[in-house]
Write a protein that holds these residues in place. Sequence first.
Motif, PDB file in Angstrom:
ATOM      1  N   VAL A  38      -4.953  16.605  13.870  1.00  0.00           N
ATOM      2  CA  VAL A  38      -5.424  15.832  12.718  1.00  0.00           C
ATOM      3  C   VAL A  38      -6.818  15.286  13.005  1.00  0.00           C
ATOM      4  O   VAL A  38      -7.132  14.899  14.130  1.00  0.00           O
ATOM      5  N   GLY A  39      -7.645  15.258  11.978  1.00  0.00           N
ATOM      6  CA  GLY A  39      -9.020  14.821  12.136  1.00  0.00           C
ATOM      7  C   GLY A  39      -9.211  13.321  12.146  1.00  0.00           C
ATOM      8  O   GLY A  39     -10.271  12.834  12.535  1.00  0.00           O
ATOM      9  N   GLN A  40      -8.179  12.577  11.714  1.00  0.00           N
ATOM     10  CA  GLN A  40      -8.255  11.113  11.695  1.00  0.00           C
ATOM     11  C   GLN A  40      -6.967  10.552  12.316  1.00  0.00           C
ATOM     12  O   GLN A  40      -6.071  10.097  11.611  1.00  0.00           O
ATOM     13  N   PRO A  41      -6.875  10.577  13.639  1.00  0.00           N
ATOM     14  CA  PRO A  41      -5.628  10.161  14.288  1.00  0.00           C
ATOM     15  C   PRO A  41      -5.190   8.747  13.963  1.00  0.00           C
ATOM     16  O   PRO A  41      -3.993   8.498  13.768  1.00  0.00           O
ATOM     17  N   ARG A  42      -6.115   7.812  13.903  1.00  0.00           N
ATOM     18  CA  ARG A  42      -5.742   6.414  13.612  1.00  0.00           C
ATOM     19  C   ARG A  42      -5.190   6.281  12.207  1.00  0.00           C
ATOM     20  O   ARG A  42      -4.185   5.590  11.986  1.00  0.00           O
ATOM     21  N   LEU A  43      -5.841   6.923  11.253  1.00  0.00           N
ATOM     22  CA  LEU A  43      -5.361   6.878   9.869  1.00  0.00           C
ATOM     23  C   LEU A  43      -4.006   7.571   9.753  1.00  0.00           C
ATOM     24  O   LEU A  43      -3.119   7.111   9.013  1.00  0.00           O
ATOM     25  N   ALA A  44      -3.830   8.666  10.486  1.00  0.00           N
ATOM     26  CA  ALA A  44      -2.539   9.362  10.479  1.00  0.00           C
ATOM     27  C   ALA A  44      -1.437   8.457  11.011  1.00  0.00           C
ATOM     28  O   ALA A  44      -0.333   8.398  10.447  1.00  0.00           O
ATOM     29  N   LEU A  45      -1.711   7.743  12.094  1.00  0.00           N
ATOM     30  CA  LEU A  45      -0.704   6.834  12.651  1.00  0.00           C
ATOM     31  C   LEU A  45      -0.400   5.688  11.697  1.00  0.00           C
ATOM     32  O   LEU A  45       0.752   5.244  11.594  1.00  0.00           O
ATOM     33  N   SER A  46      -1.407   5.202  11.006  1.00  0.00           N
ATOM     34  CA  SER A  46      -1.174   4.143  10.011  1.00  0.00           C
ATOM     35  C   SER A  46      -0.241   4.629   8.911  1.00  0.00           C
ATOM     36  O   SER A  46       0.594   3.872   8.404  1.00  0.00           O
ATOM     37  N   GLU A  47      -0.377   5.901   8.547  1.00  0.00           N
ATOM     38  CA  GLU A  47       0.503   6.471   7.527  1.00  0.00           C
ATOM     39  C   GLU A  47       1.929   6.606   8.062  1.00  0.00           C
ATOM     40  O   GLU A  47       2.897   6.346   7.337  1.00  0.00           O
ATOM     41  N   LEU A  48       2.078   6.986   9.317  1.00  0.00           N
ATOM     42  CA  LEU A  48       3.415   7.056   9.905  1.00  0.00           C
ATOM     43  C   LEU A  48       4.043   5.665   9.971  1.00  0.00           C
ATOM     44  O   LEU A  48       5.247   5.512   9.736  1.00  0.00           O
ATOM     45  N   ARG A  49       3.247   4.679  10.277  1.00  0.00           N
ATOM     46  CA  ARG A  49       3.740   3.296  10.296  1.00  0.00           C
ATOM     47  C   ARG A  49       4.205   2.886   8.898  1.00  0.00           C
ATOM     48  O   ARG A  49       5.219   2.196   8.743  1.00  0.00           O
ATOM     49  N   ARG A  50       3.477   3.317   7.871  1.00  0.00           N
ATOM     50  CA  ARG A  50       3.821   2.933   6.504  1.00  0.00           C
ATOM     51  C   ARG A  50       5.193   3.458   6.095  1.00  0.00           C
ATOM     52  O   ARG A  50       5.968   2.745   5.442  1.00  0.00           O
ATOM     53  N   VAL A  51       5.502   4.700   6.483  1.00  0.00           N
ATOM     54  CA  VAL A  51       6.726   5.325   5.962  1.00  0.00           C
ATOM     55  C   VAL A  51       7.960   5.020   6.807  1.00  0.00           C
ATOM     56  O   VAL A  51       9.070   5.368   6.397  1.00  0.00           O
ATOM     57  N   VAL A  52       7.801   4.388   7.970  1.00  0.00           N
ATOM     58  CA  VAL A  52       8.962   4.023   8.773  1.00  0.00           C
ATOM     59  C   VAL A  52       9.365   2.592   8.450  1.00  0.00           C
ATOM     60  O   VAL A  52       8.521   1.742   8.140  1.00  0.00           O
ATOM     61  N   GLY A  53      10.661   2.330   8.477  1.00  0.00           N
ATOM     62  CA  GLY A  53      11.161   1.000   8.157  1.00  0.00           C
ATOM     63  C   GLY A  53      10.870  -0.006   9.259  1.00  0.00           C
ATOM     64  O   GLY A  53      10.525   0.354  10.393  1.00  0.00           O
ATOM     65  N   ARG A  54      11.030  -1.267   8.935  1.00  0.00           N
ATOM     66  CA  ARG A  54      10.788  -2.325   9.914  1.00  0.00           C
ATOM     67  C   ARG A  54      11.705  -2.133  11.120  1.00  0.00           C
ATOM     68  O   ARG A  54      12.899  -1.863  10.980  1.00  0.00           O
ATOM     69  N   ASP A  55      11.126  -2.267  12.302  1.00  0.00           N
ATOM     70  CA  ASP A  55      11.788  -2.069  13.592  1.00  0.00           C
ATOM     71  C   ASP A  55      12.100  -0.609  13.891  1.00  0.00           C
ATOM     72  O   ASP A  55      12.680  -0.302  14.939  1.00  0.00           O
ATOM     73  N   GLY A  56      11.715   0.312  12.986  1.00  0.00           N
ATOM     74  CA  GLY A  56      11.915   1.727  13.260  1.00  0.00           C
ATOM     75  C   GLY A  56      10.897   2.247  14.261  1.00  0.00           C
ATOM     76  O   GLY A  56       9.793   1.703  14.401  1.00  0.00           O
ATOM     77  N   TRP A  57      11.254   3.326  14.938  1.00  0.00           N
ATOM     78  CA  TRP A  57      10.406   3.884  15.987  1.00  0.00           C
ATOM     79  C   TRP A  57       9.577   5.052  15.469  1.00  0.00           C
ATOM     80  O   TRP A  57      10.042   5.859  14.684  1.00  0.00           O
ATOM     81  N   VAL A  58       8.330   5.099  15.931  1.00  0.00           N
ATOM     82  CA  VAL A  58       7.470   6.263  15.790  1.00  0.00           C
ATOM     83  C   VAL A  58       7.314   6.849  17.185  1.00  0.00           C
ATOM     84  O   VAL A  58       6.881   6.159  18.111  1.00  0.00           O
TER      85      VAL A  58
END
Length: 268
Positions: free
Chosen positions: A116-136
């Motif tokens: 991915v060309g924007q790793p930080r933005l990609a991780l922010s998106e993964l954080r968005r779609v996981v529930g609270r206390d969920g693991w990435v």
Amino acid sequence: MATFDDSERQIWAGRACAYADTFARLCAHAVPDLLDAGQVGPGVRVLDVGTGPGTVAAAAYARGTKVTAVDAEPTMVELARAAAPAADCRVAVLPDLPFGDGEFDAVVGNFVLNHVGQPRLALSELRRVVGRDGWVALTIWAAPPAPGQTLIGRAIQAAGAHRPPHLPPLPPEEDFARTGQGLTALLDSAGLREASCETLAWNHRVTAEEWWNGPAAGVAFTGHLIQSQPPEVRAEIKRFYDEFSAEFADADGLLTLPHTALLARARR
């Protein structure tokens, strides 16, 4: 000029079967540890990002989960649907996922962050779609690489191959250190917490022919780089590959290629 993401789409277009027949077996080694890191078990709603041919999705489903899997390459998604028919497999491209906030209990990605060309933005998106206390949970290739990882690159360098402009590197402002510290810092910067990282190390056993077939078919960056060279340079790359691969061959003719990867996880 092509962006890094444009280049990735071009590199992987139509390469699903060639990848599945070659490098997929290498990447599969990390799957059990990846799923453990994401606490993927019975009843968990898991998102597999960058599913490729569906190796992670199939393994997650075997654990009794509800699996959703995405990949940017349509031919990969076709293979994933065959490998994990009970999973919801779709075409989707980071950092824009078609899911609601907190829709999943866990998110996993096997070597997807390398592409991915924007790793930080990609991780922010993964954080968005996981529930609270969920693991990435994510894997990436480690740097410096293990000797088995450098075999093909050594041959490319020895042959004097040049990187064409349509294969740009990751922009410096988006890059990060491929170390445990660098990866956990990246997870922290995306707003994830309790980030930790471990190193996975294994020997990949493969024939010299199979290991060459992946890049020869244009798989991954190295394959596309090789295919971009003039015929005489491609021939030199193969000659050096044959010479260097003998360093890893045993009496049975199999190569033993040491590899290392980083496995990181963090919680929303």
